[in-house]
Motif scaffolding. Sequence first.
Motif, PDB file in Angstrom:
ATOM      1  N   ALA A  62      49.833  30.998  46.191  1.00  0.00           N
ATOM      2  CA  ALA A  62      49.927  29.563  46.494  1.00  0.00           C
ATOM      3  C   ALA A  62      49.546  28.738  45.278  1.00  0.00           C
ATOM      4  CB  ALA A  62      49.030  29.224  47.683  1.00  0.00           C
ATOM      5  N   VAL A  63      48.455  29.124  44.617  1.00  0.00           N
ATOM      6  CA  VAL A  63      48.035  28.405  43.412  1.00  0.00           C
ATOM      7  C   VAL A  63      49.092  28.533  42.316  1.00  0.00           C
ATOM      8  CG1 VAL A  63      46.304  28.310  41.576  1.00  0.00           C
ATOM      9  CG2 VAL A  63      45.589  28.631  43.946  1.00  0.00           C
ATOM     10  N   GLY A  64      49.672  29.736  42.188  1.00  0.00           N
ATOM     11  CA  GLY A  64      50.723  29.932  41.194  1.00  0.00           C
ATOM     12  C   GLY A  64      51.957  29.096  41.484  1.00  0.00           C
ATOM     13  N   VAL A 102      50.362  32.839  36.495  1.00  0.00           N
ATOM     14  CA  VAL A 102      49.132  32.259  37.060  1.00  0.00           C
ATOM     15  C   VAL A 102      48.530  33.209  38.087  1.00  0.00           C
ATOM     16  CG1 VAL A 102      48.221  30.388  38.488  1.00  0.00           C
ATOM     17  CG2 VAL A 102      49.757  29.867  36.590  1.00  0.00           C
ATOM     18  N   ALA A 103      49.363  33.830  38.936  1.00  0.00           N
ATOM     19  CA  ALA A 103      48.860  34.781  39.924  1.00  0.00           C
ATOM     20  C   ALA A 103      48.186  35.976  39.250  1.00  0.00           C
ATOM     21  CB  ALA A 103      49.996  35.244  40.835  1.00  0.00           C
ATOM     22  N   TRP A 122      46.589  33.314  48.782  1.00  0.00           N
ATOM     23  CA  TRP A 122      46.191  32.063  48.137  1.00  0.00           C
ATOM     24  C   TRP A 122      46.431  32.063  46.627  1.00  0.00           C
ATOM     25  CZ3 TRP A 122      42.468  31.630  44.361  1.00  0.00           C
ATOM     26  CH2 TRP A 122      41.606  32.711  44.176  1.00  0.00           C
ATOM     27  N   ARG A 123      46.382  33.233  45.983  1.00  0.00           N
ATOM     28  CA  ARG A 123      46.658  33.277  44.538  1.00  0.00           C
ATOM     29  C   ARG A 123      48.113  32.936  44.252  1.00  0.00           C
ATOM     30  NH1 ARG A 123      43.247  37.383  45.827  1.00  0.00           N
ATOM     31  NH2 ARG A 123      41.276  37.539  44.681  1.00  0.00           N
ATOM     32  N   MET A 162      44.819  35.046  37.882  1.00  0.00           N
ATOM     33  CA  MET A 162      43.806  34.888  38.926  1.00  0.00           C
ATOM     34  C   MET A 162      43.443  36.212  39.586  1.00  0.00           C
ATOM     35  SD  MET A 162      44.785  31.277  40.707  1.00  0.00           S
ATOM     36  CE  MET A 162      43.133  31.188  41.402  1.00  0.00           C
ATOM     37  N   LEU A 164      51.321  23.942  49.061  1.00  0.00           N
ATOM     38  CA  LEU A 164      50.147  24.775  48.822  1.00  0.00           C
ATOM     39  C   LEU A 164      49.689  25.444  50.119  1.00  0.00           C
ATOM     40  CD1 LEU A 164      47.823  25.659  46.906  1.00  0.00           C
ATOM     41  CD2 LEU A 164      46.607  23.590  47.613  1.00  0.00           C
ATOM     42  N   ALA A 204      50.070  29.526  50.961  1.00  0.00           N
ATOM     43  CA  ALA A 204      48.810  30.229  51.200  1.00  0.00           C
ATOM     44  C   ALA A 204      48.862  31.018  52.506  1.00  0.00           C
ATOM     45  CB  ALA A 204      47.652  29.230  51.228  1.00  0.00           C
ATOM     46  N   VAL A 215      52.167  26.224  43.273  1.00  0.00           N
ATOM     47  CA  VAL A 215      51.895  24.799  43.056  1.00  0.00           C
ATOM     48  C   VAL A 215      51.729  24.505  41.560  1.00  0.00           C
ATOM     49  CG1 VAL A 215      50.252  22.936  43.504  1.00  0.00           C
ATOM     50  CG2 VAL A 215      50.931  24.462  45.346  1.00  0.00           C
ATOM     51  N   SER A 216      51.136  25.437  40.816  1.00  0.00           N
ATOM     52  CA  SER A 216      51.039  25.256  39.358  1.00  0.00           C
ATOM     53  C   SER A 216      52.420  25.159  38.735  1.00  0.00           C
ATOM     54  CB  SER A 216      50.258  26.425  38.741  1.00  0.00           C
ATOM     55  OG  SER A 216      48.943  26.488  39.232  1.00  0.00           O
TER      56      SER A 216
END
Length: 315
Positions: free
Chosen positions: A163-165, A288-289, A160-161, A292, A151, A155, A167-168
């Motif tokens: 990164a969230v995608g 996910v990206a 960061w979006r 977000m 993550l 990032a 890790v998801s």
Amino acid sequence: MQILKLGGKTLPFMKFRKFAMTLSTLLILASFVSFFTKGLNFGLDFTGGTAVEVGFAQPADLKKVREAITASGFEDFSVQLFGSSKEILVRLAPQGDGVKAEVIGNQIIDALKQTDSSVEMRRIEFVGPSVGEDLKEQGGLAMLTALICILIYVAFRFEWRFAVGAVSALLHDVIITLGLFSILDLEFDLTILAAILAVIGYSLNDTIVVSDRIRENFRKVRIDDTIEIIDISLTQTLNRTLVTSITTILVLIALFVWGGQTIHGFATALLFGVFIGTYSSVYVASAVAIAMGVSKEDLIPEVIEKEGADLDPMP
């Protein structure tokens, strides 16, 4: 710049993102239901106990084997075929302090020889319960640490979006792969944990390649539609993704078929993980990206004006 592949067509991957996210949600829910109702079939590495591998001259009768072991006074045990119909694996819970694995193995062999004199011991393994608990805890921490480090890296590397995608997508792969082992009641030991960590690395590699191409196209392609740019990027990386996945799968199929019982679970986890990891790299991370709100402006570097740049030049 060449942006279209496969005969000049950009494949509409993101057109099916809602269907893909629905499918992923159902698979994750099924995995959690299995976790709470059945749990994972932890091997001796995590639970502790004794494993005795036994060979027969003829195909083993599992019903008679269970009856013979029960008659010897053992209660908490399991019996399963191991590699062939002539080999079985007997797993027993810890029998108390001071009881050596050799003693337990001899008792099992003596009990089975009453039903078949051709029985012979192949190997004995013993893991203490406290060691098993430590391994279970350390294994969970290893996966959590890997995800946190990923993550942070993504990032800083991208946005960061993304990164969230990423890790998801990795959590998606881990949960569904663990769900497969729970649903099918496959044994989960340290080799499977190693396979899960390998799946995380494989899936992350695919996700990084896709994210890098998306960032590049956000900066170079004169299109404002985020979904279209992501479709272009996924189409451009499709050949690389397919070649990597297919060559990896061919090797894993060979391990699965001819690798033997010892690495059968390892090959199963990796084989399924490659499929689900490739799928998540294409759909989950990017979807996910998008959800977000990632946009072209997020990945275009800011132009910093130098002090005095707006002044007229000296004559």
